[in-house]
Design a protein around this motif. Structure first.
Motif, PDB file in Angstrom:
ATOM      1  N   ALA A   1      34.823  33.692   9.130  1.00  0.00           N
ATOM      2  CA  ALA A   1      33.602  33.322   8.402  1.00  0.00           C
ATOM      3  C   ALA A   1      32.911  34.518   7.762  1.00  0.00           C
ATOM      4  O   ALA A   1      32.483  34.463   6.601  1.00  0.00           O
ATOM      5  CB  ALA A   1      32.647  32.596   9.342  1.00  0.00           C
TER       6      ALA A   1
ATOM      7  N   LYS B   1      39.471  28.259   1.954  1.00  0.00           N
ATOM      8  CA  LYS B   1      39.762  28.221   3.381  1.00  0.00           C
ATOM      9  C   LYS B   1      41.152  27.614   3.580  1.00  0.00           C
ATOM     10  O   LYS B   1      41.431  26.521   3.101  1.00  0.00           O
ATOM     11  CB  LYS B   1      38.714  27.398   4.132  1.00  0.00           C
ATOM     12  CG  LYS B   1      37.352  28.057   4.221  1.00  0.00           C
ATOM     13  CD  LYS B   1      36.413  27.200   5.059  1.00  0.00           C
ATOM     14  CE  LYS B   1      35.040  27.849   5.174  1.00  0.00           C
ATOM     15  NZ  LYS B   1      34.112  26.998   5.973  1.00  0.00           N
TER      16      LYS B   1
ATOM     17  N   ASN C   1      45.207  24.933   8.220  1.00  0.00           N
ATOM     18  CA  ASN C   1      45.664  25.661   9.406  1.00  0.00           C
ATOM     19  C   ASN C   1      46.286  24.758  10.459  1.00  0.00           C
ATOM     20  O   ASN C   1      46.063  24.944  11.655  1.00  0.00           O
ATOM     21  CB  ASN C   1      44.501  26.449  10.009  1.00  0.00           C
ATOM     22  CG  ASN C   1      44.984  27.473  11.024  1.00  0.00           C
ATOM     23  OD1 ASN C   1      46.125  27.886  11.002  1.00  0.00           O
ATOM     24  ND2 ASN C   1      44.101  27.855  11.933  1.00  0.00           N
TER      25      ASN C   1
ATOM     26  N   ASP D   1      42.203  32.853   6.260  1.00  0.00           N
ATOM     27  CA  ASP D   1      42.087  32.283   7.597  1.00  0.00           C
ATOM     28  C   ASP D   1      40.726  31.592   7.725  1.00  0.00           C
ATOM     29  O   ASP D   1      39.683  32.230   7.566  1.00  0.00           O
ATOM     30  CB  ASP D   1      42.213  33.441   8.600  1.00  0.00           C
ATOM     31  CG  ASP D   1      41.999  33.033  10.052  1.00  0.00           C
ATOM     32  OD1 ASP D   1      41.627  31.878  10.297  1.00  0.00           O
ATOM     33  OD2 ASP D   1      42.193  33.888  10.915  1.00  0.00           O
ATOM     34  N   PRO D   2      40.672  30.283   8.000  1.00  0.00           N
ATOM     35  CA  PRO D   2      39.387  29.569   7.984  1.00  0.00           C
ATOM     36  C   PRO D   2      38.414  30.032   9.066  1.00  0.00           C
ATOM     37  O   PRO D   2      37.217  29.760   8.961  1.00  0.00           O
ATOM     38  CB  PRO D   2      39.799  28.104   8.209  1.00  0.00           C
ATOM     39  CG  PRO D   2      41.140  28.171   8.865  1.00  0.00           C
ATOM     40  CD  PRO D   2      41.806  29.387   8.302  1.00  0.00           C
ATOM     41  N   SER D   3      38.896  30.730  10.094  1.00  0.00           N
ATOM     42  CA  SER D   3      37.988  31.183  11.150  1.00  0.00           C
ATOM     43  C   SER D   3      37.288  32.492  10.805  1.00  0.00           C
ATOM     44  O   SER D   3      36.385  32.919  11.526  1.00  0.00           O
ATOM     45  CB  SER D   3      38.770  31.370  12.461  1.00  0.00           C
ATOM     46  OG  SER D   3      39.697  32.440  12.355  1.00  0.00           O
TER      47      SER D   3
END
Length: 432
Positions: A330, A345, A348, A326-328
């Motif tokens: 971090a 990443k 999405n 999930d790219p969020s």
């Protein structure tokens, strides 16, 4: 149509590439010469219905006959999609028709010369709200917006506002979305008011498609996507997202050696986290195992380090090619990077990812095995939001669905020619 004032045969003169045109395609080719002085043309309908290529060819013929020394815009969701969907087929055809095309890739610019006339065509991607800034300030004689429904309204309206040259026209193409989409309501439903010619295409309007190919495309989609992409209808998404999925079709995880291993992750602290273990064999990705943790149900939130430990347990010492995250997430990505995992990443785009996942499931390129109980459970619950506001999925029972979508859109689609293998950022190589 014969020769025009510049000596270009706009219909059927591209070395056979456009020698066979349907009546609707012929209308696209000559609409700008009609006694009715339209300001715009809108072509929508089914996939592979022959609208994009003939619209693009007509756009160039119109621009080169009516203007000299002017600027135009070719727009898609990305500059890459403009090159792929429009220029890849059109540039050879234009060359056969006598156009001299100089494509400066680094500048996203195409200079077209025909006889003594020369015009410049700029390539733009309308992928987000900030894209409108890219086109602001230009003075254009015309704009073609391919797959306009995938672009934000701000970008489309800015592109249209740039067309201030006398005689400028607007050119739109798209596949249908939901009936609440702004473009459907503002342009298609108001086509007459906007002085726009509206043409609806089906696969039968493309003479290049055989009956066998049309049937194959008809079998590619189910439910809402069938009605949109095959029938060309503007319909609302409803019911189960993956209505073709059946638990009874889930096999046991195959034994033996896999060609490659990956893990996909939807990260959650308050919300559940879902990890999937994928193995590749003979072109098929099998989800052979999973880890699913619901902090609300368990009464305790896990730290990033604890999630990293659960991921190691899921891997069970296998050589993991990459971890799609999930790219969020971090902080979790940083923990994995420091531990040496090769982290990607995830791509999405929700709707695009759902379409890709549905197609891979249908083709048998993505297989969910019996041991993945939470993924199977969510497939039976994952539904469209039926509130009339457009294409949205309910934010419930979607965590395994998200990790599967991340994996399908970011890794698997690249191996089937639908998207780059690494659509996101590769943060570090390790554990290979």
């Amino acid at each position: 149509m014969g020769k025009d004032t510049t000596g270009v045969t706009c219909e059927g003169g591209a070395g056979g590439r456009f020698a066979r045109l349907s009546p609707k395609q012929k209308r696209v080719m000559g609409w700008w010469r009609s006694r009715k002085k339209w300001d715009a043309i809108i072509c929508d309908g089914a996939v592979r219905s022959g609208k994009t290529a003939c619209l693009g060819l007509s756009f160039f013929c119109w621009a080169m006959e009516r203007f000299d020394g002017k600027a135009f815009a070719l727009c898609g969701k990305t500059v890459g999609s403009v090159r792929r969907n429009l220029l890849r087929e059109l540039l050879p055809a234009l060359g056969e028709m006598g156009f001299v095309c100089e494509h400066r890739i680094s500048r996203s610019q195409l200079t077209v010369t025909l006889g003594e006339r020369q015009n410049v065509f700029y390539l733009f991607g309308g992928k987000d709200e900030g894209s409108a800034d890219l086109i602001q300030g230009l003075t254009l004689a015309g704009v073609l917006l391919d797959e306009v429904v995938l672009m934000p309204r701000s970008f489309v309206e800015q592109a249209c506002a740039r067309c201030s040259v006398e005689g400028a026209k607007l050119w739109f193409s798209c596949n249908p979305e939901g009936p609440q989409h702004w473009f459907y309501k503002e342009w298609i439903c108001r086509a007459q008011e906007r002085n726009a010619l509206y043409l609806h295409f089906t696969m039968k309007d493309n003479p290049a498609l055989s009956e066998k190919v049309r049937k194959r495309y008809a079998q590619m989609f189910k439910g809402t996507f069938y009605r949109r992409f095959v029938l060309g209808e503007w319909v609302a998404a409803e019911g189960l997202v993956y209505d073709q999925f059946r638990e009874k079709d889930c096999p046991e995880a195959p034994g033996g050696v896999m060609e490659r291993w990956c893990i996909s992750c939807d990260y959650g602290t308050i919300n559940p986290a879902s990890f999937g273990l994928w193995g590749l064999r003979d072109g098929v990705w099998y989800r052979v195992g999973e880890y699913y943790y619901d902090s609300k149900r368990s009464g305790r939130q896990l730290t990033d380090g604890e999630y990293a430990e659960r991921l190691r347990r899921l891997a069970q010492g296998r050589d993991i090619w990459c971890v799609v995250v999930d790219p969020s997430a971090a902080s979790f990505i940083e923990v994995l990077r420091r531990e040496g995992w090769r982290v990607i990443k995830a791509k999405n785009d929700v709707l695009s990812g759902i379409r890709i996942t549905a197609e891979l499931l249908r083709k048998g390129k993505l297989v969910i095995c019996k041991g993945c109980r939470d993924a199977i459970r969510e497939f039976g619950l994952y539904r469209w939001q039926e509130d009339g506001t457009g294409d949205r999925v309910r934010k419930q029972d979607d965590h395994a669905m998200d990790d599967i979508r991340y994996f399908a859109a970011t890794v698997v689609a690249g191996q089937t020619g639908q998207a780059p293998v690494f659509a996101g950022s590769v943060l570090r190589s390790g554990r290979i």
